[in-house]
Design a protein around this motif. Structure first.
Motif, short mmCIF file in Angstrom:
data_model
loop_
_atom_site.label_atom_id
_atom_site.label_comp_id
_atom_site.label_asym_id
_atom_site.label_seq_id
_atom_site.Cartn_x
_atom_site.Cartn_y
_atom_site.Cartn_z
N HIS A 1 4.10 -5.25 6.71
CA HIS A 1 2.75 -4.96 7.21
C HIS A 1 1.91 -4.20 6.19
O HIS A 1 0.70 -4.08 6.35
CB HIS A 1 2.82 -4.14 8.49
N TRP B 1 1.51 -15.95 -0.22
CA TRP B 1 0.97 -17.16 -0.86
C TRP B 1 -0.28 -16.87 -1.71
O TRP B 1 -0.69 -17.67 -2.53
CB TRP B 1 0.63 -18.26 0.16
N LYS C 1 -9.00 1.98 -7.48
CA LYS C 1 -9.67 0.75 -7.07
C LYS C 1 -10.94 0.52 -7.90
O LYS C 1 -11.20 -0.58 -8.39
CB LYS C 1 -10.02 0.92 -5.59
N LYS D 1 1.69 -4.92 3.07
CA LYS D 1 1.22 -5.78 1.98
C LYS D 1 -0.18 -6.29 2.34
O LYS D 1 -0.35 -7.06 3.28
CB LYS D 1 2.17 -6.97 1.80
N PRO D 2 -1.20 -5.88 1.59
CA PRO D 2 -2.56 -6.27 1.95
C PRO D 2 -2.82 -7.78 1.81
O PRO D 2 -3.78 -8.28 2.40
CB PRO D 2 -3.43 -5.48 0.98
N TYR D 3 -2.02 -8.48 1.04
CA TYR D 3 -2.23 -9.92 0.92
C TYR D 3 -0.94 -10.64 1.27
O TYR D 3 0.15 -10.17 0.95
CB TYR D 3 -2.66 -10.28 -0.51
N GLU D 4 -1.10 -11.79 1.91
CA GLU D 4 0.09 -12.59 2.22
C GLU D 4 0.71 -13.10 0.93
O GLU D 4 0.03 -13.22 -0.10
CB GLU D 4 -0.30 -13.75 3.14
N ALA E 1 0.90 3.83 2.68
CA ALA E 1 1.51 3.54 3.98
C ALA E 1 3.00 3.80 4.00
O ALA E 1 3.65 3.54 5.01
CB ALA E 1 1.22 2.08 4.36
N MET F 1 5.07 0.83 11.11
CA MET F 1 4.92 -0.48 10.48
C MET F 1 6.20 -0.80 9.74
O MET F 1 7.02 0.07 9.49
CB MET F 1 3.77 -0.46 9.46
N LYS F 2 6.33 -2.06 9.39
CA LYS F 2 7.42 -2.44 8.49
C LYS F 2 6.80 -2.67 7.11
O LYS F 2 5.59 -2.83 6.99
CB LYS F 2 8.08 -3.72 8.99
N SER G 1 0.83 -1.19 0.00
CA SER G 1 0.00 0.00 0.00
C SER G 1 0.87 1.25 0.00
O SER G 1 1.53 1.57 0.98
CB SER G 1 -0.91 0.00 1.23
#
Lengths: 459, 429
Positions: B59, B66, B299, B61-64, B46, B55-56, B43
């Motif tokens: 954190h 995988w 979006k 990244k909205p999706y993990e 952020a 945050m790092k 994001s």
């Protein structure tokens, strides 16, 4: 135009260093701890008063100075600055050291030999306060209760200062401080002083797992009218008040407003709340640990009652061994040693999230039968990740928020920090007028009328 | 089931990724996302929080990680140097060529630089992408003062970031009040006061002329329009962004300031779409600008393009405008159309809390009294309610009477409705 306020920068231009007052506070607090340490090696047995004042009280005063100075200076937007750059709060060396210290403390507290605890100078230095207020000598559980309560109070003040722009956090923090001080410290110890059962009002079954076991029930029933009423009240809270309150307010009424475990997590644990694991894997593990523990404690309680009724005819000592095992592995090792000892490593609500049977029970009620939900504000989410990062329960709040979906999760304790840290006003804790409208499944990105209106085709 | 298409998306920002996700939801098409910036979607909004240590990177990244393989979205870390519409291929920096059936361009913006002397020195930069964050991190380490130029959202974010490291900041803006091309006078002045309360050396009506270099080719000072020299080791240029489209120069895709697209977000080449910051709408809706470089529209465009590509041709219709920001401690939300200068035929009801940290503006049509827009500072409004009120042309009387329905502040917060209602009553002729 103005340049005042850069006193901090004069000392150290770039590191968010501490100013003189903060250093003095830390210094006083360190002296206090040093005095406690010296006293604990023996001298406190000769002069408990001296070590109470120069040790315990001095470190409390020093630490309070530090906290007041630190947070009165910070504005809302500066609250979380450098949390991930600090060794203590980002699992650095200081974090590990603190975690090991806490864990060690719990191990010694629970399983240290009574030969040590019975004459420990560390305990004796708490005699002055124990004698003055309650009229009995301190023991290790007094020491633990005192430290626990003072931690909630001091760090509660810190939380109130830190979140002073947010009335929900202020009211909620006052509530946990009140319940800890009154219902989990003063009242039970006064009752003990008056030879009544030492009854911890803010903990109920199944969190206080042995409260409804045959031995404790028998004990209370034979301890006079007051004890009997307490027993009835406790059962009433578990079976009647809990479902009703959770229906109206969600599980937060207990986990974030009353419970001492939650109270400690949200005050003393606040600097570590962001360390919870947010992965899907962690969520899966959580469901495989917390519900089996709930099932286990329910079955175990039933078993103990059957056994008590049959006077050991069928199960013999089996159920008692199970009970002992539960007390050791869940009650002490999980809730205490890991639950609090690992704050600086795994975040603050490890016990509440993965273990607590009361949280599991409240969570089921919250998920299936409650008016509580966290509402997402239309399309305003920018997916920044603050909400998920600061969720102590490891809920990926953002995953819902960015889809415009309300958050209805069994584990949510309603601490409200996701709403507090959201920079765009997207999240709000709400009690609706019914429990049926909580979820808004399949929402569209709010404002996207093109897609929302079943789509306009080619003109 | 429609035929399986090969879809290539350039850019892994919110627009490109939203398109990819919705295409996957609706179809089985092959999806490849190319980005030179980062391996995974993060994001952009952020970036400031990473710098400030809230945050790092992980954190944001909205999706993990995988998620992409599971949803069969192929990720390529590469730079697209050329698009060849004749052969339906894109050329990557690695030398590889990728074929596509449909191409989606979502390459975002680049920071503006207006040819100032010294603008390319070390320590002079904008803040838009991950690389900007890295260079800001490197250039601000241990410095004594920074200057930020440009009174918009990125500018004030950069000021906040630098202050978090105890770096004194001089904040230069050309206008006579903060962001006053967007904010009406009262709101703009509230933010001026707020900026000053954070100990910023805040200079209004100050032009930026040039950056002076030290012997190593790094910034050592800036010079203002009045010739004042301000010593600094970092210069944040936050004077807006422009569509990042230079790589399309000879592609044959029609561009102006941005990539020109029709109502379906289709470019001049039928199987090429564009969305997000890099887009310029040929026919924007009334009241909307042709280039809207904000998170939310990116979006929405992603969702729209996905529908169109998956066989459901859909117009881009973003509905009623909304936006948000945060200026230090003060949150800002806007719904509908609130112009900086009062418009003819419109009136506004403005309330500000006594301490000057919260405000609400309700703009309405003088003739019909129907509400057209809201500005909120320091209070939270409910998007859905404001959207409905504006959409239904609800009268200002009704809105003011029912203001509580739009209150999205957390529990126990001081309510503002009564004061607003009182103000409304007193202002009535």
């Amino acid at each position: 135009m103005s340049k005042e306020g850069f006193s901090i920068s004069l000392v150290n231009p770039n590191a968010p260093g501490s100013d003189l007052v903060q250093k003095v506070g830390i210094g006083i607090s360190a002296l206090g701890l040093l005095s406690m340490l010296i006293g604990a090696t023996g001298p406190a047995n000769q002069d408990p008063s001296f070590y109470f004042w120069t040790g315990i009280m001095t470190s409390i005063v020093g630490f309070s100075i530090y906290i007041l100075r630190t947070f009165l200076h910070k504005t809302e937007s500066e609250n979380n600055n450098h949390i991930f750059n600090s060794s203590l709060t980002a699992r650095g060396i200081a974090g590990w050291a603190f975690g090991i210290f806490l864990t060690g403390f719990y191990i010694v507290l629970y399983w240290g030999p009574s030969s040590y605890w019975d004459n420990a100078a560390l305990v004796t230095m708490f005699d002055p306060i124990s004698q003055t207020i309650f009229g009995f000598r301190a023991d290790r559980w007094f020491l633990y209760g005192f430290i626990y309560t003072v931690s909630i109070l001091i760090m509660g003040v810190r939380a109130i200062l830190k979140y002073r722009h947010d009335n929900y956090q202020i009211v909620r923090t006052c509530s946990v401080m009140f319940f800890q001080l009154g219902f989990a410290f003063l009242l039970p110890l006064f009752m003990k002083a008056m030879s009544q059962p030492e009854f911890y009002f803010s903990y109920v079954w199944p969190l206080d797992y042995d409260m409804l076991w045959p031995d404790s029930v028998d004990g209370l029933m034979n301890a006079g009218t007051l004890a009997l009423w307490l027993l009835i009240a406790s059962a009433f809270i578990t079976f009647i008040a809990t479902p009703i309150l959770t229906y109206f307010f969600g599980k937060r009424w207990y986990c974030s407003w009353v419970c001492g475990c939650g109270g400690l997590a949200n005050t003393a644990g606040d600097p570590f709340r962001h360390l919870s694991d947010k992965s899907l894997t962690a969520w899966k593990i959580e469901r495989w640990t917390i519900y089996p523990i709930l099932v286990f404690i329910v079955l175990l309680t039933i078993l103990l009652w059957i056994n008590s009724y049959l006077q050991g005819d069928i199960f013999g000592s089996f159920s008692h061994q199970l009970a002992k095992g539960y007390g050791f592995f869940i009650g002490q090792l999980f809730a205490g040693v890991i639950g609090v000892g690992f704050y600086p490593l795994l975040g603050t609500r490890v016990w509440c999230r993965f273990g607590c049977p009361m949280a599991a029970y409240l969570g089921l009620l919250q998920k299936y039968f409650s008016r509580f939900r966290i509402t997402t504000n239309g399309g305003q989410c920018i997916s920044c990740g603050n909400c998920s990062t600061y969720c102590e329960m490891g809920i990926d709040v953002q995953a819902y928020a960015q889809r415009g979906e309300n958050i209805v999760r069994a584990s949510c304790v309603g601490c409200g920090i996701c709403s507090t840290v959201c920079p765009r006003g997207v999240l709000n804790l709400e009690n609706g007028s019914t429990h049926t409208d909580r979820k808004n499944d399949n929402p569209i990105t709010f404002g996207n009328d093109g897609v929302g209106l079943a789509s306009t085709s080619e003109a | 089931m429609t035929q399986k298409k090969n879809i290539v998306i350039i850019g892994n920002g919110v627009s490109g990724i939203t398109a990819a996700r919705h295409i996957r939801k609706r179809s089985d098409h092959r999806i490849t996302v190319i980005s030179a910036e980062t391996d995974h979607f993060f994001s952009r909004t952020a970036l400031m929080y990473i710098y400030m240590g809230h945050m790092k990177y992980e954190h944001t990244k909205p999706y993990e990680d995988w998620f992409w393989e599971k949803n069969r979205i192929e990720l390529r870390r590469d730079y697209v140097s050329k698009v060849n519409p004749e052969s339906n291929t894109v050329l990557l920096d690695s030398g590889e060529q990728l074929n596509y059936d449909e191409l989606i361009i979502a390459t975002g913006s680049s920071s503006n630089k207006f040819g100032w002397p010294g603008q390319d020195l070390k320590g002079v930069q904008g803040l838009y992408n991950y690389q900007d964050l890295e260079s800001m991190e490197a250039s601000t380490n241990g410095i004594e003062r920074a200057v930020v130029v440009g009174g918009g959202l990125i500018g004030i974010e950069m000021v906040e970031m630098l202050l978090s490291r105890q770096i004194p900041v001089t904040f230069l803006i050309r206008e006579d009040s903060f962001w006053n091309t967007i904010l009406p006078k009262e709101e703009s002045e509230m933010i001026n006061r707020h900026i000053r309360s954070h100990h910023v050396d805040f200079r209004l009506k100050t032009e930026f002329k040039e950056v002076l270099s030290d012997e190593n080719g790094a910034a050592r000072a800036i010079v203002t329009g009045d010739g004042e020299e301000i010593s600094c080791q970092f210069v944040g240029l936050a004077v807006g962004v422009h569509p990042n489209i230079s790589f399309l120069k000879d592609s044959g895709i029609e561009t102006d300031r941005g990539i020109l697209v029709d109502k379906h977000l289709r470019t001049s080449i039928p199987n090429i779409y564009a969305l997000g910051d890099c887009v310029q709408l040929s026919n924007p809706q009334p009241g909307r600008r042709p280039i809207e470089a904000v998170w939310y529209t990116g979006k929405m465009m992603g969702e729209t393009v996905a529908a169109t590509i998956c066989g459901q041709p859909t117009y881009y219709d973003p509905g009623i405008w909304f936006n948000s920001a945060k200026f230090f401690d003060i949150e800002y939300q806007t719904y509908g159309y609130v112009s900086a200068q009062p418009k003819e035929g419109e009136e506004s009801l403005y309330w500000e809390s006594e301490d000057g940290t919260r405000s609400l503006r309700i703009v309405f049509d003088s003739a019909t009294s129907s509400v057209v827009g809201f500005n909120a500072l320091g209070i939270r409004l409910r998007h859905q309610v404001c959207d409905e009120w504006i959409g239904n042309r609800t009268s200002v009387d009704q809105v003011v009477a029912n203001l509580g329905k739009a209150n999205f502040d957390p529990e126990f917060f001081k309510k503002f409705e009564k004061e607003v209602q009182l103000k409304f009553e007193t202002n009535k002729p």
